[in-house]
Scaffold this active site. Sequence first.
Site, short mmCIF file in Angstrom:
data_model
loop_
_atom_site.label_atom_id
_atom_site.label_comp_id
_atom_site.label_asym_id
_atom_site.label_seq_id
_atom_site.Cartn_x
_atom_site.Cartn_y
_atom_site.Cartn_z
CB SER A 228 -0.95 -0.05 1.20
OG SER A 228 -1.91 0.98 1.13
CG ASP B 162 -6.78 -1.67 -3.72
OD1 ASP B 162 -7.19 -0.57 -3.33
OD2 ASP B 162 -5.61 -2.05 -3.59
CG HIS C 249 -6.02 -1.59 -0.04
ND1 HIS C 249 -5.10 -1.32 -1.03
CD2 HIS C 249 -5.48 -1.10 1.12
CE1 HIS C 249 -4.06 -0.69 -0.52
NE2 HIS C 249 -4.25 -0.55 0.78
#
Length: 334
Positions: free
Chosen positions: A176, A271, A301
Amino acid sequence: MTKRQNIAVAGGVHGERMSNLPMDPAFAILAKQPREVLRDAKVVREAVSAARQGTSPWSSDVNIEIEDRYVPSVDEEGPRIPVRIYRGRNAVGTLPVLLYLHGGAFFCGDLFSEELQCVRYALGAQCAVVCVAYRLAPEEPFPAALTDCYRVLEFLWNESLDLNLDRDFIALGGSSAGANLAAAVALLARDRMGPKICFQMLLVPALDDRLETQSALQFTDVPDFARPEAEVMWHWYLGEDADDVSPYAAPGRAENLSNLPPSYVLCAGLDPFRDEGLNYAHRLTEAGVAVELHLVPSIPHGFASVPSAETSMRLLNEQVEVLRGAFRSKWSSL
Protein backbone atom coordinates in the site's frame (compact mmCIF):
# COMPACT_ATOMS: atom_id res chain seq x y z
CA MET A 1 -12.51 20.31 1.61
CA THR A 2 -10.05 20.15 -1.28
CA LYS A 3 -10.97 19.83 -4.93
CA ARG A 4 -9.74 16.24 -4.84
CA GLN A 5 -12.07 15.44 -1.95
CA ASN A 6 -15.05 17.00 -3.73
CA ILE A 7 -14.50 14.64 -6.63
CA ALA A 8 -14.55 11.68 -4.26
CA VAL A 9 -17.87 12.65 -2.69
CA ALA A 10 -19.45 13.12 -6.10
CA GLY A 11 -18.03 9.82 -7.32
CA GLY A 12 -19.72 8.01 -4.45
CA VAL A 13 -23.10 8.32 -6.16
CA HIS A 14 -21.90 6.15 -9.01
CA GLY A 15 -19.64 3.82 -7.05
CA GLU A 16 -20.28 0.12 -6.88
CA ARG A 17 -21.85 -1.09 -3.65
CA MET A 18 -20.33 -4.00 -1.73
CA SER A 19 -23.42 -6.17 -2.29
CA ASN A 20 -22.69 -6.24 -6.03
CA LEU A 21 -19.08 -7.41 -5.74
CA PRO A 22 -17.87 -11.04 -5.90
CA MET A 23 -15.73 -10.88 -2.77
CA ASP A 24 -14.03 -13.96 -1.34
CA PRO A 25 -16.23 -14.99 1.65
CA ALA A 26 -13.11 -15.29 3.83
CA PHE A 27 -12.96 -11.49 3.94
CA ALA A 28 -16.59 -10.96 4.97
CA ILE A 29 -15.37 -9.93 8.42
CA LEU A 30 -14.00 -6.74 6.84
CA ALA A 31 -17.43 -5.89 5.45
CA LYS A 32 -18.89 -5.99 8.98
CA GLN A 33 -16.56 -3.35 10.32
CA PRO A 34 -18.07 0.15 10.66
CA ARG A 35 -17.20 2.47 7.77
CA GLU A 36 -16.01 5.93 8.69
CA VAL A 37 -13.95 8.38 6.72
CA LEU A 38 -10.76 8.98 8.69
CA ARG A 39 -10.87 12.03 10.91
CA ASP A 40 -8.08 11.84 13.47
CA ALA A 41 -4.82 10.02 12.76
CA LYS A 42 -3.86 9.77 16.43
CA VAL A 43 -7.16 8.12 17.36
CA VAL A 44 -6.72 5.51 14.62
CA ARG A 45 -3.13 4.79 15.68
CA GLU A 46 -4.18 4.32 19.31
CA ALA A 47 -7.01 1.98 18.30
CA VAL A 48 -4.68 -0.13 16.14
CA SER A 49 -2.10 -0.29 18.91
CA ALA A 50 -4.70 -1.27 21.52
CA ALA A 51 -6.07 -4.03 19.29
CA ARG A 52 -2.58 -5.47 18.94
CA GLN A 53 -1.74 -5.53 22.66
CA GLY A 54 -0.96 -9.01 23.96
CA THR A 55 -1.01 -10.61 20.54
CA SER A 56 1.76 -11.90 18.32
CA PRO A 57 1.37 -13.06 14.71
CA TRP A 58 4.05 -15.71 15.14
CA SER A 59 5.21 -18.12 17.82
CA SER A 60 8.07 -17.10 20.12
CA ASP A 61 9.91 -20.34 19.31
CA VAL A 62 10.30 -19.41 15.64
CA ASN A 63 13.94 -19.61 14.65
CA ILE A 64 14.34 -15.90 14.05
CA GLU A 65 16.82 -13.32 15.29
CA ILE A 66 15.65 -9.73 15.74
CA GLU A 67 17.86 -6.67 16.12
CA ASP A 68 16.61 -3.14 16.73
CA ARG A 69 18.78 -0.24 15.60
CA TYR A 70 18.62 3.49 15.02
CA VAL A 71 19.86 4.92 11.74
CA PRO A 72 21.28 8.46 11.90
CA SER A 73 19.34 10.96 9.81
CA VAL A 74 20.98 12.87 6.98
CA ASP A 75 20.98 15.95 9.20
CA GLU A 76 23.04 15.16 12.30
CA GLU A 77 20.56 17.12 14.40
CA GLY A 78 17.55 15.34 12.94
CA PRO A 79 15.70 12.44 14.56
CA ARG A 80 17.22 8.97 14.35
CA ILE A 81 15.25 6.44 12.31
CA PRO A 82 14.19 3.23 14.09
CA VAL A 83 14.69 0.02 12.12
CA ARG A 84 14.15 -3.63 12.96
CA ILE A 85 16.30 -6.32 11.33
CA TYR A 86 15.04 -9.90 10.99
CA ARG A 87 17.24 -12.85 10.03
CA GLY A 88 17.25 -16.57 10.69
CA ARG A 89 19.23 -17.61 13.78
CA ASN A 90 21.12 -20.19 11.76
CA ALA A 91 21.93 -17.83 8.88
CA VAL A 92 25.58 -17.86 7.85
CA GLY A 93 27.60 -15.55 5.64
CA THR A 94 26.48 -12.29 4.11
CA LEU A 95 22.76 -12.24 3.41
CA PRO A 96 20.71 -10.62 0.68
CA VAL A 97 18.42 -8.00 2.19
CA LEU A 98 14.85 -6.84 1.71
CA LEU A 99 14.22 -3.25 2.76
CA TYR A 100 10.54 -3.58 3.67
CA LEU A 101 8.31 -0.53 4.12
CA HIS A 102 5.08 -1.05 6.04
CA GLY A 103 1.66 0.10 4.92
CA GLY A 104 -0.81 2.24 6.83
CA ALA A 105 -1.90 5.02 4.48
CA PHE A 106 1.21 7.08 5.36
CA PHE A 107 -0.27 7.94 8.77
CA CYS A 108 -0.30 4.62 10.61
CA GLY A 109 1.95 1.62 11.14
CA ASP A 110 5.25 0.92 12.86
CA LEU A 111 7.99 -1.69 13.22
CA PHE A 112 5.45 -4.27 14.40
CA SER A 113 2.69 -3.73 11.82
CA GLU A 114 3.72 -6.49 9.44
CA GLU A 115 5.82 -8.79 11.59
CA LEU A 116 4.29 -11.94 10.16
CA GLN A 117 5.35 -11.03 6.64
CA CYS A 118 8.83 -9.93 7.73
CA VAL A 119 9.46 -13.20 9.59
CA ARG A 120 8.20 -15.29 6.67
CA TYR A 121 10.32 -13.36 4.17
CA ALA A 122 13.46 -13.71 6.29
CA LEU A 123 13.07 -17.44 6.88
CA GLY A 124 11.58 -18.47 3.55
CA ALA A 125 13.78 -16.36 1.28
CA GLN A 126 16.89 -16.81 3.42
CA CYS A 127 17.50 -13.08 3.64
CA ALA A 128 17.66 -10.27 6.13
CA VAL A 129 14.57 -8.06 6.30
CA VAL A 130 14.89 -4.48 7.44
CA CYS A 131 11.65 -2.75 8.47
CA VAL A 132 11.62 1.05 8.84
CA ALA A 133 9.59 3.18 11.27
CA TYR A 134 9.47 6.19 8.97
CA ARG A 135 7.90 9.48 10.00
CA LEU A 136 4.14 9.64 9.59
CA ALA A 137 1.67 12.11 8.11
CA PRO A 138 -0.16 14.37 8.70
CA GLU A 139 2.32 15.63 11.31
CA GLU A 140 5.20 14.91 8.91
CA PRO A 141 3.94 15.07 5.31
CA PHE A 142 5.94 14.35 2.16
CA PRO A 143 8.91 14.14 1.80
CA ALA A 144 9.60 13.07 5.43
CA ALA A 145 8.76 9.37 5.02
CA LEU A 146 10.63 9.09 1.73
CA THR A 147 13.66 10.87 3.18
CA ASP A 148 13.77 8.37 6.05
CA CYS A 149 13.41 5.34 3.79
CA TYR A 150 16.07 6.49 1.35
CA ARG A 151 18.41 7.28 4.23
CA VAL A 152 18.03 3.70 5.50
CA LEU A 153 18.81 2.40 2.01
CA GLU A 154 22.03 4.44 2.01
CA PHE A 155 22.85 3.15 5.49
CA LEU A 156 22.44 -0.48 4.39
CA TRP A 157 24.62 0.15 1.36
CA ASN A 158 27.38 1.97 3.26
CA GLU A 159 27.37 -0.29 6.32
CA SER A 160 26.73 -3.60 4.56
CA LEU A 161 30.04 -5.11 5.67
CA ASP A 162 29.42 -4.41 9.36
CA LEU A 163 25.79 -5.56 9.04
CA ASN A 164 26.85 -8.77 7.27
CA LEU A 165 24.68 -7.93 4.27
CA ASP A 166 25.38 -8.41 0.57
CA ARG A 167 24.79 -5.03 -1.02
CA ASP A 168 24.73 -6.59 -4.48
CA PHE A 169 21.39 -8.11 -3.46
CA ILE A 170 19.27 -5.30 -2.00
CA ALA A 171 15.56 -5.55 -2.76
CA LEU A 172 12.78 -3.09 -1.96
CA GLY A 173 9.29 -4.08 -0.90
CA GLY A 174 6.18 -2.74 0.73
CA SER A 175 2.41 -2.81 0.86
CA SER A 176 0.00 0.00 0.00
CA ALA A 177 1.66 3.25 1.15
CA GLY A 178 4.79 1.19 1.79
CA ALA A 179 4.73 0.06 -1.84
CA ASN A 180 4.50 3.71 -2.85
CA LEU A 181 7.62 4.42 -0.81
CA ALA A 182 9.42 1.39 -2.25
CA ALA A 183 8.66 2.57 -5.80
CA ALA A 184 9.72 6.12 -4.91
CA VAL A 185 12.98 4.94 -3.32
CA ALA A 186 13.74 2.98 -6.50
CA LEU A 187 13.13 6.08 -8.62
CA LEU A 188 15.26 8.20 -6.33
CA ALA A 189 18.12 5.69 -6.29
CA ARG A 190 18.08 5.59 -10.09
CA ASP A 191 17.97 9.36 -10.50
CA ARG A 192 20.67 10.04 -7.91
CA MET A 193 22.84 7.18 -9.18
CA GLY A 194 22.64 5.84 -5.64
CA PRO A 195 22.61 2.30 -4.22
CA LYS A 196 21.82 -0.44 -6.72
CA ILE A 197 18.49 -2.20 -6.28
CA CYS A 198 18.15 -5.77 -7.55
CA PHE A 199 14.35 -6.09 -7.25
CA GLN A 200 11.17 -4.33 -6.11
CA MET A 201 8.05 -6.01 -4.70
CA LEU A 202 5.00 -3.73 -4.83
CA LEU A 203 1.95 -5.08 -2.98
CA VAL A 204 -1.41 -3.35 -3.60
CA PRO A 205 0.53 -0.12 -4.31
CA ALA A 206 -0.87 3.39 -3.83
CA LEU A 207 0.83 5.22 -6.69
CA ASP A 208 -1.29 8.06 -8.05
CA ASP A 209 -2.89 10.87 -6.03
CA ARG A 210 -5.14 11.89 -8.92
CA LEU A 211 -7.45 8.88 -8.36
CA GLU A 212 -8.77 9.09 -11.91
CA THR A 213 -8.77 5.39 -12.79
CA GLN A 214 -11.93 3.32 -13.19
CA SER A 215 -11.30 1.43 -9.95
CA ALA A 216 -10.72 4.67 -8.01
CA LEU A 217 -14.02 6.04 -9.29
CA GLN A 218 -15.87 2.74 -8.87
CA PHE A 219 -14.91 1.49 -5.41
CA THR A 220 -16.41 4.00 -3.02
CA ASP A 221 -17.92 1.57 -0.52
CA VAL A 222 -15.80 -1.58 -0.55
CA PRO A 223 -14.74 -2.99 2.83
CA ASP A 224 -11.66 -1.92 4.73
CA PHE A 225 -10.37 0.76 2.35
CA ALA A 226 -12.25 2.64 -0.37
CA ARG A 227 -11.99 5.91 -2.26
CA PRO A 228 -12.98 8.17 0.69
CA GLU A 229 -10.09 6.77 2.75
CA ALA A 230 -7.75 7.18 -0.22
CA GLU A 231 -8.77 10.84 -0.50
CA VAL A 232 -7.92 11.51 3.13
CA MET A 233 -4.68 9.53 2.86
CA TRP A 234 -3.39 11.64 -0.02
CA HIS A 235 -4.56 14.88 1.58
CA TRP A 236 -2.60 14.10 4.75
CA TYR A 237 0.50 12.86 2.94
CA LEU A 238 0.76 15.69 0.43
CA GLY A 239 -0.22 18.47 2.83
CA GLU A 240 -2.37 21.51 2.18
CA ASP A 241 -0.55 22.77 -0.91
CA ALA A 242 -0.52 19.87 -3.31
CA ASP A 243 -0.89 21.54 -6.70
CA ASP A 244 2.53 20.48 -8.02
CA VAL A 245 2.86 16.86 -6.91
CA SER A 246 6.29 15.26 -7.23
CA PRO A 247 6.62 11.84 -8.91
CA TYR A 248 8.60 10.86 -5.79
CA ALA A 249 5.37 11.42 -3.84
CA ALA A 250 3.16 9.73 -6.43
CA PRO A 251 5.30 7.42 -8.61
CA GLY A 252 2.38 6.98 -11.01
CA ARG A 253 3.19 10.51 -12.19
CA ALA A 254 6.76 9.61 -13.16
CA GLU A 255 7.27 10.06 -16.90
CA ASN A 256 10.27 7.76 -17.21
CA LEU A 257 10.18 4.24 -15.74
CA SER A 258 13.21 2.88 -17.56
CA ASN A 259 16.26 1.44 -15.79
CA LEU A 260 14.27 0.39 -12.75
CA PRO A 261 14.78 -3.01 -11.09
CA PRO A 262 12.84 -6.14 -12.03
CA SER A 263 9.46 -5.94 -10.35
CA TYR A 264 6.63 -7.94 -8.86
CA VAL A 265 3.29 -6.11 -8.67
CA LEU A 266 0.29 -7.50 -6.78
CA CYS A 267 -3.11 -5.91 -7.34
CA ALA A 268 -6.36 -6.61 -5.48
CA GLY A 269 -9.50 -6.78 -7.59
CA LEU A 270 -11.70 -4.87 -5.13
CA ASP A 271 -9.20 -2.10 -4.44
CA PRO A 272 -9.50 1.55 -5.50
CA PHE A 273 -5.75 1.34 -6.24
CA ARG A 274 -6.18 -1.68 -8.54
CA ASP A 275 -5.94 0.09 -11.88
CA GLU A 276 -3.05 2.38 -11.00
CA GLY A 277 -1.09 -0.72 -10.00
CA LEU A 278 -1.99 -2.40 -13.30
CA ASN A 279 -1.06 0.75 -15.21
CA TYR A 280 2.29 1.01 -13.44
CA ALA A 281 3.12 -2.61 -14.24
CA HIS A 282 2.19 -2.05 -17.88
CA ARG A 283 4.31 1.10 -18.11
CA LEU A 284 7.27 -0.67 -16.48
CA THR A 285 6.99 -3.38 -19.12
CA GLU A 286 6.84 -0.79 -21.90
CA ALA A 287 10.00 0.79 -20.44
CA GLY A 288 11.86 -2.51 -20.73
CA VAL A 289 11.62 -3.57 -17.08
CA ALA A 290 10.97 -7.24 -16.31
CA VAL A 291 7.63 -7.42 -14.48
CA GLU A 292 5.62 -10.20 -12.87
CA LEU A 293 2.04 -9.05 -12.39
CA HIS A 294 -0.59 -10.80 -10.29
CA LEU A 295 -4.20 -9.60 -10.16
CA VAL A 296 -6.44 -11.38 -7.66
CA PRO A 297 -10.03 -10.41 -8.55
CA SER A 298 -11.90 -11.38 -5.37
CA ILE A 299 -9.96 -9.64 -2.59
CA PRO A 300 -10.10 -6.16 -1.02
CA HIS A 301 -7.16 -3.82 -0.44
CA GLY A 302 -6.63 -4.96 3.15
CA PHE A 303 -6.70 -8.70 2.48
CA ALA A 304 -3.48 -9.25 4.45
CA SER A 305 -5.24 -8.14 7.65
CA VAL A 306 -6.98 -11.54 7.53
CA PRO A 307 -3.84 -13.73 7.48
CA SER A 308 -5.79 -16.93 8.14
CA ALA A 309 -7.67 -16.65 4.85
CA GLU A 310 -6.55 -19.24 2.30
CA THR A 311 -5.91 -16.55 -0.31
CA SER A 312 -3.80 -14.49 2.12
CA MET A 313 -1.67 -17.52 2.98
CA ARG A 314 -1.27 -18.45 -0.68
CA LEU A 315 -0.19 -14.94 -1.64
CA LEU A 316 2.28 -14.70 1.24
CA ASN A 317 3.81 -18.00 0.11
CA GLU A 318 4.01 -16.60 -3.41
CA GLN A 319 5.79 -13.47 -2.18
CA VAL A 320 8.36 -15.63 -0.40
CA GLU A 321 8.97 -17.58 -3.61
CA VAL A 322 9.25 -14.37 -5.61
CA LEU A 323 11.94 -13.11 -3.22
CA ARG A 324 13.75 -16.44 -3.35
CA GLY A 325 13.80 -16.08 -7.10
CA ALA A 326 15.16 -12.52 -6.89
CA PHE A 327 18.01 -13.73 -4.67
CA ARG A 328 18.52 -17.07 -6.41
CA SER A 329 21.67 -16.06 -8.28
CA LYS A 330 23.40 -15.37 -4.97
CA TRP A 331 22.63 -18.77 -3.51
CA SER A 332 23.31 -20.63 -6.77
CA SER A 333 26.82 -19.17 -6.83
CA LEU A 334 27.71 -20.53 -3.39
